[in-house]
Design an enzyme around this catalytic site. Structure first.
Site, PDB file in Angstrom:
ATOM      1  N   CYS A 111     -56.952  28.756 -12.207  1.00 45.33           N
ATOM      2  CA  CYS A 111     -57.349  30.169 -11.914  1.00 45.33           C
ATOM      3  C   CYS A 111     -57.068  30.766 -10.621  1.00 45.33           C
ATOM      4  O   CYS A 111     -57.475  30.095  -9.830  1.00 45.33           O
ATOM      5  CB  CYS A 111     -58.996  30.364 -12.167  1.00 45.33           C
ATOM      6  SG  CYS A 111     -59.563  31.697 -11.661  1.00 45.33           S
ATOM      7  N   GLU A 112     -56.205  31.706 -10.624  1.00 48.76           N
ATOM      8  CA  GLU A 112     -55.979  32.380  -9.093  1.00 48.76           C
ATOM      9  C   GLU A 112     -56.908  33.145  -8.322  1.00 48.76           C
ATOM     10  O   GLU A 112     -56.633  33.463  -7.244  1.00 48.76           O
ATOM     11  CB  GLU A 112     -54.663  33.484  -9.545  1.00 48.76           C
ATOM     12  CG  GLU A 112     -55.042  34.717  -9.983  1.00 48.76           C
ATOM     13  CD  GLU A 112     -53.987  35.788 -10.341  1.00 48.76           C
ATOM     14  OE1 GLU A 112     -53.888  37.022 -10.193  1.00 48.76           O
ATOM     15  OE2 GLU A 112     -52.786  35.088 -10.495  1.00 48.76           O
ATOM     16  N   HIS A 113     -57.928  33.055  -9.088  1.00 46.91           N
ATOM     17  CA  HIS A 113     -59.022  33.781  -8.427  1.00 46.91           C
ATOM     18  C   HIS A 113     -59.920  32.814  -7.386  1.00 46.91           C
ATOM     19  O   HIS A 113     -60.612  33.249  -6.304  1.00 46.91           O
ATOM     20  CB  HIS A 113     -60.094  34.648  -9.108  1.00 46.91           C
ATOM     21  CG  HIS A 113     -59.590  35.659 -10.067  1.00 46.91           C
ATOM     22  ND1 HIS A 113     -59.612  35.891 -11.294  1.00 46.91           N
ATOM     23  CD2 HIS A 113     -58.542  36.636  -9.582  1.00 46.91           C
ATOM     24  CE1 HIS A 113     -58.875  36.784 -11.907  1.00 46.91           C
ATOM     25  NE2 HIS A 113     -58.304  37.400 -10.693  1.00 46.91           N
ATOM     26  N   HIS A 114     -60.035  31.665  -7.893  1.00 44.21           N
ATOM     27  CA  HIS A 114     -60.664  30.551  -7.053  1.00 44.21           C
ATOM     28  C   HIS A 114     -60.117  29.369  -6.964  1.00 44.21           C
ATOM     29  O   HIS A 114     -60.659  28.398  -6.536  1.00 44.21           O
ATOM     30  CB  HIS A 114     -62.390  30.274  -7.858  1.00 44.21           C
ATOM     31  CG  HIS A 114     -63.101  31.401  -7.801  1.00 44.21           C
ATOM     32  ND1 HIS A 114     -63.331  32.363  -8.849  1.00 44.21           N
ATOM     33  CD2 HIS A 114     -63.879  31.833  -6.737  1.00 44.21           C
ATOM     34  CE1 HIS A 114     -64.109  33.272  -8.632  1.00 44.21           C
ATOM     35  NE2 HIS A 114     -64.658  33.076  -7.310  1.00 44.21           N
ATOM     36  N   GLN A 152     -55.540  34.117 -17.563  1.00 43.27           N
ATOM     37  CA  GLN A 152     -55.330  33.534 -19.030  1.00 43.27           C
ATOM     38  C   GLN A 152     -54.662  34.672 -19.946  1.00 43.27           C
ATOM     39  O   GLN A 152     -53.954  34.346 -20.568  1.00 43.27           O
ATOM     40  CB  GLN A 152     -56.707  33.098 -19.649  1.00 43.27           C
ATOM     41  CG  GLN A 152     -56.321  32.781 -21.007  1.00 43.27           C
ATOM     42  CD  GLN A 152     -57.597  31.950 -21.774  1.00 43.27           C
ATOM     43  OE1 GLN A 152     -58.463  31.395 -20.892  1.00 43.27           O
ATOM     44  NE2 GLN A 152     -57.765  32.049 -23.023  1.00 43.27           N
ATOM     45  N   HIS A 180     -62.856  27.761 -18.333  1.00 45.06           N
ATOM     46  CA  HIS A 180     -62.516  28.092 -16.859  1.00 45.06           C
ATOM     47  C   HIS A 180     -63.565  27.317 -15.956  1.00 45.06           C
ATOM     48  O   HIS A 180     -64.893  27.884 -15.791  1.00 45.06           O
ATOM     49  CB  HIS A 180     -62.603  29.549 -16.508  1.00 45.06           C
ATOM     50  CG  HIS A 180     -61.513  30.240 -17.183  1.00 45.06           C
ATOM     51  ND1 HIS A 180     -60.527  31.043 -16.714  1.00 45.06           N
ATOM     52  CD2 HIS A 180     -61.027  30.498 -18.617  1.00 45.06           C
ATOM     53  CE1 HIS A 180     -59.412  31.477 -17.502  1.00 45.06           C
ATOM     54  NE2 HIS A 180     -59.834  31.034 -18.681  1.00 45.06           N
ATOM     55  N   CYS A 182     -64.312  27.989 -12.718  1.00 42.97           N
ATOM     56  CA  CYS A 182     -64.821  28.976 -11.932  1.00 42.97           C
ATOM     57  C   CYS A 182     -66.156  29.583 -12.807  1.00 42.97           C
ATOM     58  O   CYS A 182     -66.946  30.081 -12.186  1.00 42.97           O
ATOM     59  CB  CYS A 182     -63.788  30.104 -11.490  1.00 42.97           C
ATOM     60  SG  CYS A 182     -63.029  31.213 -12.975  1.00 42.97           S
TER      61      CYS A 182
END
Length: 223
Positions: A111-114, A152, A180, A182
């Site tokens: 996941c590119e956010h976390h 995703q 995910h 996250c």
């Protein structure tokens, strides 16, 4: 949709996807892999030192280098266009004109956010327009685009777009069902939920064809 002036605090836990392409800066591939590993190693050392870890301990002293190599060579290796799989096609000499489905392709992404893992299954289908592709190439396409900091929805679209380009047909579909971490291991900590995304091209936009594909991937595989 957000703009460049939106603060990180304002974004909070929002799920943001800005483009069907991974956001890359200019000159992203000017550095060699070895140089990237060298720089990332120093950054990981700084993170662990800041957290208070003792990097002289035998268990930890090799961690910065291991993490740096893993980032560059493994879990984010799909950012490097030189690693894109060569997806050779062949003439459909046996004139197979029905849907081909490859389901339950194991998928590991981040996941590119976390920067936490995404783990799931991808299901791909296409209808030949005169060409076919080796089954293992479909797995390699999934793996290549998954090995990036990802969202995703974007990953699903990229797999379909690549298959369409390789096969020279719009008649491609992909469904991804993934967990995910996250969501599962932090924040709300919902360990049961998963995320399903889909992308349907060409004939798969038609209800009957789409439902045929979805019915196939519901079938239990027993061997």
């Amino acid at each position: 949709m957000t703009n460049n002036h939106t603060s990180e605090d304002e974004l909070g836990e929002n799920h943001i996807a800005t483009s069907a392409q991974n956001p890359m800066r200019n000159g992203a591939f000017e550095l060699s892999d070895d140089k990237k590993i060298e720089l990332i190693k120093k950054d990981v050392e700084n993170i662990l030192n800041t957290l208070g870890m003792d990097l002289t301990d035998d268990s930890l002293k090799g961690t910065p280098n291991r993490v740096a190599k893993m980032f560059v060579k493994e879990i984010f290796g799909g950012l490097n266009p030189n690693k894109k799989p060569n997806s050779s096609t062949f003439k459909n000499n046996y004139k197979y004109g029905e849907m081909l489905v490859e389901k339950n392709i194991t998928l590991y992404s981040t996941c590119e956010h976390h920067l936490l893992p995404i783990i799931g299954k991808a299901h791909i289908a296409y209808i030949s327009n005169g060409s076919v592709v080796g089954l293992s190439k479909m797995n390699r396409i999934v793996d290549y685009f998954a090995k990036r900091p990802q969202v995703q929805e974007r990953l699903t679209m990229q797999i379909v777009q690549e298959m369409q380009n390789v096969l020279n047909t719009d008649d491609v579909a992909c469904v991804i069902d993934a967990k995910h971490l996250c969501v599962n291991s932090r924040g709300i900590r919902d360990i049961e939920s998963s995320t399903i995304t889909s992308e349907f091209g060409g004939k798969f936009k038609e209800e009957n064809t789409r439902n045929e594909f979805l019915n196939y991937i519901r079938l239990e595989t027993k061997f």
